[in-house]
Write a protein that holds these residues in place. Structure first.
Motif, mmCIF file in Angstrom:
data_model
loop_
_atom_site.group_PDB
_atom_site.id
_atom_site.type_symbol
_atom_site.label_atom_id
_atom_site.label_comp_id
_atom_site.label_asym_id
_atom_site.label_seq_id
_atom_site.Cartn_x
_atom_site.Cartn_y
_atom_site.Cartn_z
ATOM 1 N N ASN A 75 36.917 32.220 44.310
ATOM 2 C CA ASN A 75 37.715 32.956 43.327
ATOM 3 C C ASN A 75 37.076 34.346 43.162
ATOM 4 O O ASN A 75 35.930 34.452 42.732
ATOM 5 C CB ASN A 75 37.724 32.171 42.014
ATOM 6 C CG ASN A 75 38.453 32.905 40.894
ATOM 7 O OD1 ASN A 75 38.117 32.748 39.734
ATOM 8 N ND2 ASN A 75 39.449 33.709 41.225
ATOM 9 N N LEU A 76 37.817 35.379 43.518
ATOM 10 C CA LEU A 76 37.265 36.730 43.543
ATOM 11 C C LEU A 76 37.689 37.538 42.320
ATOM 12 O O LEU A 76 38.870 37.544 41.940
ATOM 13 C CB LEU A 76 37.715 37.473 44.795
ATOM 14 C CG LEU A 76 37.270 36.892 46.140
ATOM 15 C CD1 LEU A 76 37.831 37.733 47.282
ATOM 16 C CD2 LEU A 76 35.745 36.818 46.232
ATOM 17 N N GLY A 77 36.745 38.222 41.720
ATOM 18 C CA GLY A 77 37.030 39.136 40.630
ATOM 19 C C GLY A 77 37.039 40.563 41.128
ATOM 20 O O GLY A 77 36.285 40.917 42.035
ATOM 21 N N VAL B 137 42.249 33.960 45.041
ATOM 22 C CA VAL B 137 41.359 33.018 45.726
ATOM 23 C C VAL B 137 41.500 33.235 47.235
ATOM 24 O O VAL B 137 42.614 33.392 47.746
ATOM 25 C CB VAL B 137 41.697 31.557 45.374
ATOM 26 C CG1 VAL B 137 40.803 30.588 46.158
ATOM 27 C CG2 VAL B 137 41.547 31.331 43.874
ATOM 28 N N VAL B 138 40.377 33.233 47.930
ATOM 29 C CA VAL B 138 40.393 33.290 49.397
ATOM 30 C C VAL B 138 39.727 32.037 49.939
ATOM 31 O O VAL B 138 38.892 31.423 49.265
ATOM 32 C CB VAL B 138 39.666 34.549 49.941
ATOM 33 C CG1 VAL B 138 40.355 35.807 49.473
ATOM 34 C CG2 VAL B 138 38.186 34.539 49.553
ATOM 35 N N ALA C 242 32.074 37.038 43.339
ATOM 36 C CA ALA C 242 32.399 35.611 43.502
ATOM 37 C C ALA C 242 32.298 34.944 42.133
ATOM 38 O O ALA C 242 31.219 34.578 41.682
ATOM 39 C CB ALA C 242 31.443 34.962 44.495
ATOM 40 N N ARG C 243 33.456 34.794 41.487
ATOM 41 C CA ARG C 243 33.449 34.228 40.120
ATOM 42 C C ARG C 243 33.285 32.717 40.140
ATOM 43 O O ARG C 243 32.682 32.143 39.239
ATOM 44 C CB ARG C 243 34.745 34.610 39.397
ATOM 45 C CG ARG C 243 34.874 36.106 39.183
ATOM 46 C CD ARG C 243 35.904 36.458 38.140
ATOM 47 N NE ARG C 243 37.238 35.999 38.512
ATOM 48 C CZ ARG C 243 38.360 36.495 37.988
ATOM 49 N NH1 ARG C 243 38.289 37.451 37.071
ATOM 50 N NH2 ARG C 243 39.548 36.037 38.354
ATOM 51 N N THR D 11 46.989 32.857 44.921
ATOM 52 C CA THR D 11 46.692 33.083 43.507
ATOM 53 C C THR D 11 46.778 31.758 42.755
ATOM 54 O O THR D 11 47.711 30.979 42.954
ATOM 55 C CB THR D 11 47.689 34.080 42.885
ATOM 56 O OG1 THR D 11 47.632 35.296 43.621
ATOM 57 C CG2 THR D 11 47.337 34.369 41.433
ATOM 58 N N VAL D 12 45.790 31.499 41.933
ATOM 59 C CA VAL D 12 45.795 30.320 41.062
ATOM 60 C C VAL D 12 46.022 30.810 39.640
ATOM 61 O O VAL D 12 45.287 31.672 39.146
ATOM 62 C CB VAL D 12 44.458 29.547 41.157
ATOM 63 C CG1 VAL D 12 44.448 28.393 40.163
ATOM 64 C CG2 VAL D 12 44.229 29.044 42.568
#
Length: 630
Positions: A247-249, A198-199, A225-226, A191-192
């Protein structure tokens, strides 16, 4: 010119200088964890970009060398294009080095460079002996011709030569499939702050772009995919071969784990049974028995399961190839051709590796027949795989073919196009595909079934279509049967009367063995004209069965030779035609029941059913107490 993206791995025994060498090549320290810096060993995978002169994009994966972190090591080398095998000059080849070599071979890594590090710690004579020791260790592996470079990572001696050797080797590496369906096995989740989940992983195939709708498998959760980064640089897209952070939403950190797979289409199947080809290590600590527990490492997944043999019950020592199956405790997402490692849970050791023949299999019986079938699967070309899938499922659409064959969409569409033109594959109306050979089988069974039916039921118009389709659906899907029935109708091979299907050459008829007796029944009905007797009276004491009598009754009605007056009475067509002619000649436009009785001279018992039959035949229309001719 299409951009090139490669991933190379740093592998080797603990404390042989992989992280230091990575820093010398990239100027980046991949040990980012506090514990890693304190203990001076790599625990998690480390990544760094390697700058190239021609703009080729290269990522270096620094994998942990300690045996306790073998899982991370396997996840790190999965999907790499080239390995740099790091061996310290002052220690030489170590047991962990040998295990890493076996793992690299099992994972299908074809290109290797040996980097002999810490050369400042030994004299030239010992360095020569170390080189000979390394050559001997590689002699029995696929890396026996691997180039060797001597380096000192601290003073940068040999580092430039190693870079040049890496770039030279990468020129011979095949491009990864940018055009396939996007797939990224996840090896890190974090996590950011302010950004969310985030993966990170290496893209195995395809392309991902900012804003793409993606799917996390095996859970099936949809995400977006943000933002996409490649080595901390924001990019609009990332391609096969690139180390990528996304970064995944739409998903929380707790819902993801290493081993999950990020995809862009529903072309991928989730499976817990896979057919595999395995090679076992040269020195097994203990025999591997039927249904032994194993750990499967594939992509970034680590899943427990059982190994199933079909031609033996135990493996005592290394063999060339073993066709077998792994039944897993949890589902995974893989494709045909994916490489894997097998480890034994206790005692912990690498026992083998190989590649996946069928990523979505089923249980088979023990025996040579299963081995022969697996052998065919193993040797299958992409075209063979498509044919095999169609033979199994009879009819599939493009998505299903991609799932069942593990081929990419472009390859499947290319084969379908060429084989449709060659008339080997046929397109069905609902955009599904089948084999022309299967349609021939459908036709053969339809014709055979109808022939048998006609022979057994000569007095019937044909077989009820729904019944015919139902019988054949035991072997073929309904859409295939309907398609071929329509095709046979167009070719005038069969005919359809109402709900009944028959061969064009067939005409319903009286059976030869009762033809005389049945004709006599028909003549008797005709002779009685309008004052017919009950049906049972005509067939009473006849040698044929009641079932044959019922068939005859239906035959006369269906062929129009007789009409049903009531459940008990039939009237011959010629008798009815004569009655119609008499009525028309002796009545006006309209007539009453009394008028009809005077003309036909029959009792109400017959008269009313006859007039109602004329209404049914739409020759007359009743209006209160009168009827009018239509």
């Amino acid at each position: 010119m299409e951009s090139r993206y490669y991933t190379i791995g740093m592998a080797g025994h603990i404390d042989h200088g992989k992280t230091t060498l990575t820093k010398a090549l990239t100027n980046i320290d991949t040990d980012r964890l506090k514990e890693e810096k304190e203990r001076k060993i790599s625990i998690e995978l480390g990544y760094a970009p390697l700058q190239t002169k021609d703009g080729t994009h290269v990522s270096i994966v620094d994998v942990p060398g300690h045996e306790r972190f073998i899982r991370q090591m396997i996840a790190g080398v999965a999907g790499i294009d080239l390995v740099v095998l790091v061996i310290a000059a002052d220690e030489g080849v170590m047991p962990q080095t040998k295990e890493h070599l076996e793992i690299l071979e099992f994972l299908g890594v074809k290109r290797c460079i040996v980097a002999v590090t810490k050369i400042d710690r030994v004299d030239e004579e010992l360095l020569e002996l170390v080189g000979m020791d390394i050559s001997e260790a590689l002699a029995e592996t696929s890396f026996k011709d691997a180039p060797m470079v001597y380096v000192d990572s601290v003073t940068s001696v040999g580092v430039e030569q190693l870079k040049e050797k890496i770039f030279t080797e990468l020129k011979s590496v095949e491009f990864r499939d940018r055009h396939g369906s996007f797939r990224l096995p996840i090896d890190q989740v974090f996590t950011v702050q302010g950004q969310g989940t985030v993966v990170r992983g290496t893209i195995y195939e395809g392309v991902v772009t900012t804003g793409s709708q993606l799917i996390v498998l095996p859970s099936g959760q949809k995400v977006k995919a943000r933002n996409i980064q490649v080595h901390h640089n924001n990019v609009k897209e990332a391609s096969a071969g690139q180390r990528t952070a996304i970064n995944l939403g739409g998903i929380n950190r707790s819902e993801l784990k290493r081993g999950d797979v990020l995809v862009a289409t529903d072309h991928f199947l989730v499976s817990d049974t896979i057919d595999v080809l395995v090679r076992f290590v040269r020195d097994l600590q203990a025999a591997i028995k039927q249904r032994s527990p194993v750990k499967l490492h594939v992509g970034t997944s680590e899943v427990t399961g059982k190994i199933i043999f079909f031609d033996r019950n135990v493996i005592q020592e290394a063999t060339d190839e073993v066709l077998c199956q792994i039944r897993l405790d949890n589902s995974i997402v893989v494709r045909r051709g994916d490489r894997f490692i097998l480890r034994r849970p206790t005692p912990a050791e690498t026992i083998g590796g190989g590649w996946i023949i069928d990523p979505n299999s089923q249980k088979y019986p023990f025996g040579q027949q299963t081995i022969s079938m697996l052998e065919k699967k193993k040797k299958g070309t992409p075209e063979d795989l498509i044919k095999h899938a169609l033979e199994n499922f009879k009819a599939l659409d493009i998505k299903q073919l991609i799932q069942e064959t593990s081929l990419d969409q472009v390859e499947v569409e290319g084969i379908l196009t060429s084989r449709v033109e060659d008339e080997i594959i046929v397109i069905l109306p609902n955009k599904r595909f089948t084999l022309s050979s299967l349609l021939i089988k459908v036709e053969e069974q339809l014709v055979e079934n109808l022939k048998e039916y006609h022979d057994a039921n000569p007095m019937r118009l044909g077989r009820d279509k729904a019944e015919l389709v139902q019988i054949l659906t035991n072997e073929f899907p309904k859409e295939l049967i309907d398609f071929h029935l329509n095709m046979m109708l167009d070719k005038n091979m069969i005919k359809k009367e109402g709900q009944f299907i028959s061969l064009t050459v067939f005409k319903s008829h009286l059976p030869d063995n009762w033809k005389k007796r049945m004709k006599q029944v028909i003549r008797n009905i005709e002779n009685d004209q309008l004052a017919v007797g009950k049906w049972e009276e005509y067939v009473k004491d006849k040698p044929f069965s009641k079932a044959d009598a019922d068939e005859l009754k239906n035959y006369l009605i269906q062929t129009g030779q007789a009409y049903r007056l009531t459940d008990d009475f039939l009237i011959h067509k010629r008798s009815l035609d004569k009655a119609i002619e008499q009525l028309k000649s002796n009545t006006e436009t309209t007539f009453t029941l009394k008028d009809a009785k005077e003309v036909l001279g029959v009792s109400r018992k017959y008269l009313i059913p006859i007039l109602e039959l004329l209404d049914q035949l739409r020759l007359t229309r009743r209006k209160e107490s009168e009827r009018e001719w239509v």
